[in-house]
Design a protein around this motif. Structure first.
Motif, PDB file in Angstrom:
ATOM      1  N   UNK A 289       0.039  -4.553   6.088  1.00 12.54           N
ATOM      2  CA  UNK A 289      -0.173  -4.842   7.553  1.00 12.54           C
ATOM      3  C   UNK A 289      -0.017  -6.538   7.782  1.00 12.54           C
ATOM      4  N   UNK A 290       0.686  -6.797   8.759  1.00  9.74           N
ATOM      5  CA  UNK A 290       0.965  -7.952   9.424  1.00  9.74           C
ATOM      6  C   UNK A 290       0.343  -7.908  10.868  1.00  9.74           C
TER       7      UNK A 290
ATOM      8  N   UNK B 241       3.039  -2.328  10.282  1.00  7.13           N
ATOM      9  CA  UNK B 241       2.425  -1.665   9.052  1.00  7.13           C
ATOM     10  C   UNK B 241       3.453  -1.145   8.223  1.00  7.13           C
ATOM     11  N   UNK B 242       3.510  -1.357   6.962  1.00  3.05           N
ATOM     12  CA  UNK B 242       4.612  -0.715   6.122  1.00  3.05           C
ATOM     13  C   UNK B 242       3.802  -0.274   5.033  1.00  3.05           C
ATOM     14  N   UNK B 243       4.017   1.124   4.634  1.00  4.44           N
ATOM     15  CA  UNK B 243       3.411   1.802   3.584  1.00  4.44           C
ATOM     16  C   UNK B 243       3.815   1.411   2.438  1.00  4.44           C
ATOM     17  N   UNK B 244       4.808   0.907   2.093  1.00  4.45           N
ATOM     18  CA  UNK B 244       5.253   0.363   0.822  1.00  4.45           C
ATOM     19  C   UNK B 244       4.410  -0.566   0.338  1.00  4.45           C
TER      20      UNK B 244
ATOM     21  N   UNK C 293       7.091  -4.185  -1.891  1.00  6.16           N
ATOM     22  CA  UNK C 293       7.144  -4.087  -3.442  1.00  6.16           C
ATOM     23  C   UNK C 293       8.574  -4.105  -3.654  1.00  6.16           C
ATOM     24  N   UNK C 294       9.631  -3.213  -2.781  1.00  4.45           N
ATOM     25  CA  UNK C 294      10.905  -2.930  -3.134  1.00  4.45           C
ATOM     26  C   UNK C 294      11.984  -3.623  -2.319  1.00  4.45           C
TER      27      UNK C 294
END
Length: 687
Positions: free
Chosen positions: A257-258, A273-276, A299-300
Motif C-alpha cells: 500500500x501507498x 493498493x497492489x496485491x503483488x 516483487x516482480x
C-alpha cells in the motif's frame, strides 16, 4: 547526443510499446514485468532503473552493471551515468558507470574511505559520498576530483541535498542533521522518537519531510525548521516522496500500500493498493506531455500509475501569476513621470491592485465552479436574516434574505449565480466571494459580497513583499539601462553591425528570497535578450552552423550593453565574493545539419556537460573529435560563448561567487530568426 535523443524517444514511447496497460475508472496503470525483484529504484526523467544483488537494470530488463553486492544506487541528475556503493566482504567501494553502455566504468574511487551512502547534487555538478569515518566527501563530476571534506558527528546512513543547493542533510538512527551547504554550519538537528526511515526535500525547497519507523510523518518549514504538520498511523513508514508541485506526498505505508496525502487538506487522501506486494520505493515522474505518474516497485515489476485525480496546486499557480502581474504593474509606464508613477503606485494602491489581480486569477482558474456544483438550502438565521446556501464543491455562503422572503426559497434549482467571483482558501480550495443571486421563483436578485475577506496575499507571510523604495530604485535603474541600450544600438547601427530589424530588450526587477539561514533577502534581476526580424537574422545574427559570439552582430551588441552597464551605472552590484546566478539560454532552429560541422575547441571541450533542455536537466558533449552534428550542440556553444565573453571582458565577474547554468532551446521551426541567445543575471542579496 544521439543516444540521449534515442533514449528520450524510447522513454516516452515505453508505456505504449511494452507495458501491460490497464484502464479503469480508478486509475490508468502501466506495468513493466521484471525478471528479478527490484531492491531499490532511482530515475532519470521518466525512466526508472533499479538494482538487485550484484546487478543494475533498466525497465527493459537489460543489465547495466555487474559488480559486487550493491547497497545503494543513484542516477546522475543529468542522465549521463550512475553511481553505486558495492560491498565485498568487509570492504566497500564506489563505482560510477555509464548509463548508456553496459558495464562501462567511468570512474572507480581509490580514495582511502569506506563508503556507506551517496547522493548527487541536484545540478549534477558534484557527487557526495559518506564514509564510515564521519566525513562527507565532495567530488566534482567531470574528473571526480576531491573538492572538499566535511566532518559530521556520525556516520551518515542517508544523505540528500535540497534542489536549490542550500542544504545538505544526513541521518543516522534517530538523528537527522541539516547544514547550510555553503557555510557548512549546522542549521537544525532533529532527534526523532524512532529510527528515521526516510527524509526528503520538496521540489520548491520549502518543505522537509521526515518519516520514522513508528509510523509518523513530520513536515518542516525550511526557513525556520519548525514542524508544520504531523501525521500518525503511516504504517511501516518505509519511504516518502513529494509531488513536484509540493501539494501531495506519497508514503509507503505497507508492503502493498501507498498513501498519498494532500498536505494542504488532510481530509484528502488517496490510496494505491497492489496485491503483488514488495513495495519499497515510490516517486512521482512527469512524462513528455506533462502528465504526472507515480512509479513504484513490486516483487516482480515496476508499475506506473497516472495521477490524474490529484488537483493542481492552485495556491502555487496563483502566487506565480500574481507575482508576474504585480511586477509588470509596478514598472514605470512609457511616458509616465515620476510624480504620476508615485500617485499610481503606493502602498495603498498596490494592496488594492493585488487584491483585484487575485480575484481575476482565482475566478479564471475556478472556471465558474458554481455552475458545476450541487446547491442545497441550509438553515435560516432569523436573528441575522441570513440563509445558508451549501455547495458540494465549495464552502457554504450566507445570503442576506429578509424574513418575509424566505418562503420564496423552496427550490435550489431556481437560483442563478451571476457575475460570480472566486477566491482561494488556506487549504487550496475555491470559495465564492461575490455573486448576484437571482431567484427565478420571485424574480428578485440578492447580492452576496465577501470581497473584503482575508485575501490570498494576507494568508501568506510577507516574504514576497518588496519595499516600494526598492521598486522605485529598480525603475530608475531600468531607465538608465534603456538609455545605455539605445546608445549602444545607435552606435552599432552606424557601424552597420545591426539595423532597425534587430530589437534588443533589457529588463530590471527585484525579487525576494529566503536564504539558507532563513533570512529574507532581496535579489536584483537583470535580463537581456534580442530578436531579429525574419529575413535579416542571417546577416545580423548567427548564420547557418555558426555559434561564435563574434559571428553575430545582434549578440555582440547585446553583450556590449552588458559590458557598459556593469562597468559603469551597475558596477555597484558586481562585488567580489557576492553570489551571482547567471542563466544563459542558447537557441537554435530545426534546420538539419548535413554531415559534421568542425569544432576548433574555441570554447574548450565538453563531455556530458550538465545543461537544461526544455527546463529538464540533461547533458551534452562537444569535442573536436565529435564535431557538431546536432542543433542542441549549436545552441549550447552559443550559450558557452556568452560566458567566455563575460569572463574575458568584464573581469569583475571572475571575482564574484558565480554559478553559471546553460539552457538550450531548439525550435520545431526552421529559420535563422530562431538562432539567438538571452541572459538572465540574479545578483543575490544585492541590497
Amino acid at each position: 547526443m544521439k543516444n540521449f535523443i534515442l533514449f528520450l524517444l524510447c522513454s516516452l514511447c515505453l508505456p505504449q510499446l511494452s507495458a501491460q496497460t490497464t484502464n479503469n475508472e480508478e486509475r490508468q496503470k502501466y506495468v513493466y514485468p521484471q525478471k528479478v525483484s527490484p531492491t531499490g529504484i532511482d530515475n532519470y526523467l521518466f525512466s526508472t532503473y533499479y538494482y538487485n544483488g550484484k546487478k543494475t537494470y533498466n525497465l527493459r530488463n537489460s543489465v547495466l552493471s555487474n559488480s559486487d553486492m550493491i547497497s545503494a544506487m543513484k542516477i546522475n541528475p543529468a542522465g549521463s551515468s550512475f553511481a553505486i556503493v558495492q560491498t565485498k566482504g568487509k570492504k566497500s567501494s564506489v563505482t560510477v558507470y555509464d548509463l548508456w553502455m553496459a558495464n562501462k566504468v567511468k570512474h572507480e574511487f581509490e580514495e582511502d574511505m569506506t563508503p556507506v551512502s551517496l547522493c548527487y547534487a541536484p545540478d549534477a555538478k558534484s557527487l557526495v559520498i559518506s564514509g564510515d569515518n564521519k566525513e562527507l566527501l565532495f567530488f566534482d563530476t567531470r574528473q571526480y576530483a576531491l573538492q572538499s571534506k566535511m566532518e559530521i558527528p556520525f556516520v551518515a546512513e542517508n544523505i540528500a541535498i535540497s534542489s536549490n543547493n542550500y542544504f545538505i542533510a544526513a541521518s543516522n538512527g534517530n538523528t537527522l542533521d541539516i547544514w547550510n551547504l555553503q557555510t557548512k554550519e549546522l542549521r537544525k538537528s532533529i532527534e526523532a522518537d524512532d529510527k528515521i526511515n526516510c527524509f526528503t526535500f520538496s521540489a520548491d525547497n520549502n518543505l522537509l519531510a521526515v518519516l520514522t519507523a513508528d509510523g509518523k510523518l513530520n513536515t518542516y518549514d525550511t526557513r525556520t525548521f519548525f514542524i508544520l504538520q504531523s501525521y500518525d498511523a503511516m504504517g511501516t513508514a518505509k519511504y516518502c516522496y513529494f509531488h513536484p508541485e509540493g501539494k501531495y506526498i506519497a508514503i509507503i505505508t505497507g508492503d502493498n500500500r501507498i498513501s498519498i496525502l494532500n498536505l494542504m487538506d488532510e481530509t484528502d487522501r488517496e490510496y494505491i493498493d497492489n496485491a503483488e506486494g514488495g513495495i519499497t520505493d515510490a516517486r512521482f515522474l512527469k512524462n513528455g506531455k506533462g502528465e504526472i505518474f507515480l512509479a513504484y516497485n513490486t516483487v516482480n515489476s515496476i508499475t506506473y500509475e497516472l495521477m490524474s485525480k490529484l488537483s493542481p496546486n492552485y495556491t502555487r499557480l496563483m502566487s506565480d501569476e500574481l507575482s508576474d502581474r504585480m511586477n509588470t504593474w509596478m514598472k514605470m509606464m512609457p511616458g509616465e513621470t515620476l510624480e504620476e508613477y508615485n500617485l499610481r503606485v503606493n502602498d495603498e494602491t498596490r494592496a488594492e491592485q493585488m487584491k483585484l489581480f487575485e480575484q481575476e486569477i482565482a475566478t479564471r482558474m475556478a472556471d465558474n465552479l458554481v455552475e458545476k456544483s450541487e446547491v442545497t438550502l441550509g438553515n435560516y438565521n432569523p436573528t441575522d436574516n441570513v440563509l445558508a446556501l451549501e455547495f458540494n464543491t465549495m464552502p457554504t455562503i450566507y445570503l442576506d434574505v429578509p424574513t418575509e422572503e424566505v418562503s420564496d426559497f423552496m427550490n435550489p434549482g431556481d437560483l442563478e449565480f451571476r457575475n460570480a467571483k472566486y477566491g482561494l482558501t488556506k487549504n487550496d480550495k475555491f470559495e465564492l466571494i461575490y455573486a448576484d443571486v437571482y431567484n427565478k421563483a420571485s424574480g428578485k436578485t440578492y447580492k452576496y459580497d465577501n470581497l473584503d475577506r482575508e485575501s490570498f496575499d494576507y494568508m501568506k507571510s510577507d516574504d514576497n513583499f518588496i519595499p516600494l523604495n526598492l521598486v522605485q530604485q529598480s525603475n530608475m535603474d531600468e531607465i538608465k539601462l534603456q538609455e545605455i541600450k539605445e546608445s549602444i544600438m545607435n552606435m552599432a547601427k552606424q557601424q552597420k553591425t545591426i539595423s532597425d530589424h534587430t530589437k534588443i530588450s533589457v529588463d530590471a526587477g527585484i525579487a525576494s528570497e529566503t536564504d539558507a539561514n532563513g533570512k529574507k533577502i532581496m535579489n536584483y534581476n537583470i535580463n537581456f535578450s534580442y530578436e531579429v526580424e525574419q529575413g535579416f537574422s542571417a546577416q545580423e545574427d548567427f548564420g547557418p552552423g555558426k555559434y561564435a559570439t563574434d559571428q553575430s552582430g545582434a549578440a555582440m551588441s547585446m553583450l556590449a550593453i552588458m559590458k557598459t552597464a556593469f562597468e559603469k551605472d551597475f558596477a555597484q552590484y558586481v562585488q567580489a565574493g557576492k553570489k551571482l546566478r547567471v542563466k544563459i539560454t542558447g537557441m537554435a532552429d530545426a534546420s538539419p545539419i548535413n554531415g559534421k560541422i568542425a569544432y576548433n575547441r574555441v570554447y574548450g571541450e565538453y563531455t556530458n556537460e550538465p545543461v537544461y533542455k526544455d527546463n529538464d536537466l540533461s547533458n551534452i558533449t562537444v569535442t573536436k573529435e565529435s564535431g557538431i552534428t546536432q542543433n542542441d550542440q549549436l545552441a549550447f556553444l552559443r550559450a558557452v560563448g556568452v560566458k567566455e565573453y563575460l569572463l574575458q571582458n568584464i573581469p569583475a565577474f571572475s571575482k564574484m561567487n558565480s554559478d553559471y547554468n546553460y539552457y538550450i532551446e531548439v525550435t520545431k521551426e526552421k529559420g535563422s530568426e530562431y538562432r539567438r541567445i538571452s541572459v538572465a543575471f540574479t545578483f543575490v542579496d544585492a541590497f
